[in-house]
Scaffold this motif. Structure first.
Motif, PDB file in Angstrom:
ATOM      1  N   ALA A  39      47.633  31.081  40.109  1.00 58.65           N
ATOM      2  CA  ALA A  39      46.248  30.888  40.584  1.00 58.65           C
ATOM      3  C   ALA A  39      46.236  29.975  41.809  1.00 58.65           C
ATOM      4  O   ALA A  39      45.526  30.235  42.788  1.00 58.65           O
ATOM      5  CB  ALA A  39      45.386  30.292  39.468  1.00 58.65           C
ATOM      6  N   VAL A  40      47.035  28.926  41.768  1.00 58.60           N
ATOM      7  CA  VAL A  40      47.099  28.020  42.928  1.00 58.60           C
ATOM      8  C   VAL A  40      47.653  28.767  44.141  1.00 58.60           C
ATOM      9  O   VAL A  40      47.143  28.622  45.258  1.00 58.60           O
ATOM     10  CB  VAL A  40      47.958  26.768  42.607  1.00 58.60           C
ATOM     11  CG1 VAL A  40      48.175  25.926  43.862  1.00 58.60           C
ATOM     12  CG2 VAL A  40      47.288  25.929  41.533  1.00 58.60           C
TER      13      VAL A  40
ATOM     14  N   SER B 148      49.900  39.385  26.479  1.00 60.69           N
ATOM     15  CA  SER B 148      49.284  38.244  25.802  1.00 60.69           C
ATOM     16  C   SER B 148      48.222  37.670  26.710  1.00 60.69           C
ATOM     17  O   SER B 148      47.900  38.252  27.747  1.00 60.69           O
ATOM     18  CB  SER B 148      50.341  37.220  25.399  1.00 60.69           C
ATOM     19  OG  SER B 148      50.871  36.623  26.546  1.00 60.69           O
ATOM     20  N   GLY B 149      47.710  36.492  26.333  1.00 61.10           N
ATOM     21  CA  GLY B 149      46.455  35.990  26.853  1.00 61.10           C
ATOM     22  C   GLY B 149      46.300  35.822  28.353  1.00 61.10           C
ATOM     23  O   GLY B 149      47.248  35.603  29.096  1.00 61.10           O
ATOM     24  N   ASN B 150      45.043  35.901  28.757  1.00 64.65           N
ATOM     25  CA  ASN B 150      44.652  35.616  30.146  1.00 64.65           C
ATOM     26  C   ASN B 150      44.887  34.144  30.464  1.00 64.65           C
ATOM     27  O   ASN B 150      45.020  33.321  29.561  1.00 64.65           O
ATOM     28  CB  ASN B 150      43.136  35.850  30.320  1.00 64.65           C
ATOM     29  CG  ASN B 150      42.775  37.297  30.386  1.00 64.65           C
ATOM     30  OD1 ASN B 150      42.589  37.935  29.371  1.00 64.65           O
ATOM     31  ND2 ASN B 150      42.667  37.827  31.579  1.00 64.65           N
ATOM     32  N   VAL B 151      44.827  33.819  31.742  1.00 64.08           N
ATOM     33  CA  VAL B 151      44.770  32.409  32.120  1.00 64.08           C
ATOM     34  C   VAL B 151      43.573  31.796  31.386  1.00 64.08           C
ATOM     35  O   VAL B 151      42.500  32.401  31.305  1.00 64.08           O
ATOM     36  CB  VAL B 151      44.661  32.244  33.655  1.00 64.08           C
ATOM     37  CG1 VAL B 151      43.383  32.812  34.235  1.00 64.08           C
ATOM     38  CG2 VAL B 151      44.818  30.789  34.069  1.00 64.08           C
TER      39      VAL B 151
ATOM     40  N   ILE C 286      41.899  26.535  33.877  1.00 67.12           N
ATOM     41  CA  ILE C 286      41.747  26.798  35.313  1.00 67.12           C
ATOM     42  C   ILE C 286      40.561  25.986  35.866  1.00 67.12           C
ATOM     43  O   ILE C 286      40.625  25.424  36.959  1.00 67.12           O
ATOM     44  CB  ILE C 286      41.654  28.326  35.614  1.00 67.12           C
ATOM     45  CG1 ILE C 286      41.951  28.594  37.091  1.00 67.12           C
ATOM     46  CG2 ILE C 286      40.335  28.930  35.249  1.00 67.12           C
ATOM     47  CD1 ILE C 286      42.092  30.089  37.420  1.00 67.12           C
ATOM     48  N   VAL C 287      39.498  25.875  35.069  1.00 66.57           N
ATOM     49  CA  VAL C 287      38.329  25.086  35.493  1.00 66.57           C
ATOM     50  C   VAL C 287      38.722  23.616  35.628  1.00 66.57           C
ATOM     51  O   VAL C 287      38.419  22.953  36.627  1.00 66.57           O
ATOM     52  CB  VAL C 287      37.164  25.248  34.488  1.00 66.57           C
ATOM     53  CG1 VAL C 287      36.099  24.180  34.671  1.00 66.57           C
ATOM     54  CG2 VAL C 287      36.545  26.640  34.615  1.00 66.57           C
ATOM     55  N   HIS C 288      39.430  23.110  34.622  1.00 65.41           N
ATOM     56  CA  HIS C 288      39.864  21.704  34.627  1.00 65.41           C
ATOM     57  C   HIS C 288      40.807  21.434  35.800  1.00 65.41           C
ATOM     58  O   HIS C 288      40.658  20.447  36.522  1.00 65.41           O
ATOM     59  CB  HIS C 288      40.549  21.412  33.284  1.00 65.41           C
ATOM     60  CG  HIS C 288      41.121  20.041  33.158  1.00 65.41           C
ATOM     61  ND1 HIS C 288      42.457  19.782  33.299  1.00 65.41           N
ATOM     62  CD2 HIS C 288      40.537  18.838  32.915  1.00 65.41           C
ATOM     63  CE1 HIS C 288      42.678  18.486  33.133  1.00 65.41           C
ATOM     64  NE2 HIS C 288      41.531  17.892  32.905  1.00 65.41           N
ATOM     65  N   MET C 289      41.748  22.346  36.030  1.00 68.23           N
ATOM     66  CA  MET C 289      42.716  22.144  37.120  1.00 68.23           C
ATOM     67  C   MET C 289      42.008  22.088  38.469  1.00 68.23           C
ATOM     68  O   MET C 289      42.226  21.171  39.266  1.00 68.23           O
ATOM     69  CB  MET C 289      43.753  23.270  37.117  1.00 68.23           C
ATOM     70  CG  MET C 289      44.769  23.138  38.244  1.00 68.23           C
ATOM     71  SD  MET C 289      45.870  24.562  38.350  1.00 68.23           S
ATOM     72  CE  MET C 289      44.782  25.790  39.079  1.00 68.23           C
ATOM     73  N   PHE C 290      41.123  23.063  38.718  1.00 69.50           N
ATOM     74  CA  PHE C 290      40.455  23.073  40.026  1.00 69.50           C
ATOM     75  C   PHE C 290      39.516  21.877  40.157  1.00 69.50           C
ATOM     76  O   PHE C 290      39.367  21.327  41.242  1.00 69.50           O
ATOM     77  CB  PHE C 290      39.756  24.406  40.279  1.00 69.50           C
ATOM     78  CG  PHE C 290      40.693  25.476  40.784  1.00 69.50           C
ATOM     79  CD1 PHE C 290      41.344  25.326  41.996  1.00 69.50           C
ATOM     80  CD2 PHE C 290      40.939  26.629  40.049  1.00 69.50           C
ATOM     81  CE1 PHE C 290      42.228  26.301  42.482  1.00 69.50           C
ATOM     82  CE2 PHE C 290      41.814  27.612  40.510  1.00 69.50           C
ATOM     83  CZ  PHE C 290      42.455  27.447  41.728  1.00 69.50           C
TER      84      PHE C 290
ATOM     85  N   ARG D 231      41.691  15.103  31.697  1.00 70.46           N
ATOM     86  CA  ARG D 231      42.697  14.079  32.042  1.00 70.46           C
ATOM     87  C   ARG D 231      42.137  12.669  32.054  1.00 70.46           C
ATOM     88  O   ARG D 231      42.861  11.716  31.846  1.00 70.46           O
ATOM     89  CB  ARG D 231      43.406  14.402  33.360  1.00 70.46           C
ATOM     90  CG  ARG D 231      42.573  14.314  34.597  1.00 70.46           C
ATOM     91  CD  ARG D 231      43.415  14.636  35.840  1.00 70.46           C
ATOM     92  NE  ARG D 231      44.133  13.482  36.365  1.00 70.46           N
ATOM     93  CZ  ARG D 231      43.606  12.576  37.184  1.00 70.46           C
ATOM     94  NH1 ARG D 231      42.353  12.704  37.588  1.00 70.46           N
ATOM     95  NH2 ARG D 231      44.321  11.566  37.626  1.00 70.46           N
ATOM     96  N   LEU D 232      40.829  12.509  32.282  1.00 70.95           N
ATOM     97  CA  LEU D 232      40.274  11.162  32.279  1.00 70.95           C
ATOM     98  C   LEU D 232      39.599  10.799  30.947  1.00 70.95           C
ATOM     99  O   LEU D 232      38.881   9.815  30.860  1.00 70.95           O
ATOM    100  CB  LEU D 232      39.315  10.969  33.458  1.00 70.95           C
ATOM    101  CG  LEU D 232      40.022  10.917  34.823  1.00 70.95           C
ATOM    102  CD1 LEU D 232      39.029  10.748  35.957  1.00 70.95           C
ATOM    103  CD2 LEU D 232      41.081   9.807  34.871  1.00 70.95           C
TER     104      LEU D 232
END
Ligand code: COA
Ligand code: ZN
Length: 312
Positions: free
Chosen positions: A219-220, A247-250, A255-259, A298-299
């Protein structure tokens, strides 16, 4: 690291996710799942698929689900369709946008859709004409764009030729699908760059599976080339029942958290999404491994141990 400041997430859990689950999810529960997702801020939600109930029994109630969901303004409600019969059912049920499907590789197309690629192309071209008359926009999802579980490597030239023919036939957007997680970052970057250079007028979406643990990094790689539209499934549900090893999608929440960490806006609120993910094992009647749900964002920091205060 550079890429677009804003992206869109298309939530495909109710379709790609539920199509492969063994447990039968009740229509009411599917409607509630979509309604909860509607409150999270997705650009699109793929609600179901209008496929043969023999091929995908889990989504045999597609019309009921599509008719009964609460439409939230600003969210586009889509459905996957493989043939004209699917288009008719999807139109009757009031689908906002059609997501047509065929594969880039011959064997997966035959296994999944029981048609040759040429037959599928003709079917999709007919759907594009009919949907155009009805004024309903169409996207085409191209399965196995980064590799096929039967045929192996899929030449980028084959993918691009098919994408161009479908865009010429009236598709407004194309989704490049990594059906069984065969894509890797440099390949994703290369194909996405080629696509955007060759077909600047066609909206490009990337659909990734985490079969081999490369979905987020892929995705990145796509984002760095300018891609702004990503499919994802809450809880990392998903997979094609006609692709061995699927198997599963991203994961949507990942993906929301990463972006979000990267300062890239997705429009999706993580807290209500995590609430939904928390309830998914109950919906699909099996345990799901979900590191982000376990660890928290993460926070989400922890209280230091009590003895620290005494010592320092
Ligand atoms: N919606 C509902 N029923 C459908 C249908 C549709 N879109 N398309 C076909 N059918 C029905 C037919 O009416 C027929 O019913 P009958 O046996 O009661 O007469 C039956 O399904 C078989 O129809 P046929 O045209 O011969 O289809 P097929 O068996 O060759 O299958 C597809 C072709 C495309 C319909 C089927 O393979 C399919 O739906 N695949 C979807 C796979 C998928 O979604 N994979 C995961 C996502 S990538
Ligand atoms: Zn998929």
């Amino acid at each position: 690291m550079k890429g677009p400041p804003r992206i869109e997430i298309n939530e495909v859990g109710p379709r790609d996710g539920l199509q492969i689950e063994r447990a039968l999810v009740a229509t009411d529960d599917k409607v509630a799942f979509v309604d909860a997702l509607s409150a999270c801020g997705f650009a699109r939600i793929e609600v179901t698929s209008f496929t043969s109930p023999k091929a995908i029994p889990a989504l045999a109630d597609a019309q009921d689900v599509m008719r009964r969901i609460a439409r939230r303004p600003g969210v586009v409600y889509t459905a996957l369709i493989p043939n004209i019969r699917g288009l008719e059912r999807a139109l009757e049920a009031g689908t906002d946008e059609m997501n047509l499907v065929m594969s880039c590789s011959e064997t997966h197309n035959r296994a999944n859709l029981r048609m040759t690629r040429d037959q599928s192309f003709d079917e999709l071209a007919a759907i594009l004409r009919r949907a155009g008359e009805a004024g309903v926009p169409c996207n085409v999802s191209l399965s196995t764009a980064f590799g096929c579980p039967f045929d192996g490597d899929v030449p980028a030239g084959d993918v691009m030729r098919l994408a161009r023919r479908l865009a010429d036939a009236g598709a407004q957007g194309i989704t490049l699908c990594d059906t069984t997680g065969m894509a890797y970052p440099t390949q994703v970057a290369q194909l996405c760059e080629t696509f955007q250079r060759a077909l600047p007028g066609a909206a490009l979406t990337v659909h990734l599976h985490n079969t081999r643990g490369m979905a987020l990094v892929n995705a990145v790689a796509a984002w760095q080339t300018g891609v702004t539209r990503f499919d994802a499934a809450a809880g990392g549900l998903g997979g094609c029942p006609y692709a061995p090893g699927a198997s599963g999608n991203v994961n949507t929440e990942e993906i929301v958290h990463m972006f979000a960490c990267m300062g890239v806006a997705t429009g999706v609120a993580l807290a209500p999404l995590l609430d939904i993910v928390h309830g998914l094992p109950g919906l699909v009647q099996r345990a799901l491994t979900n590191p982000l749900l376990a660890a928290g964002p993460r926070l989400a920091t922890h209280q230091p141990p009590a003895w620290l205060a005494e010592r320092f």
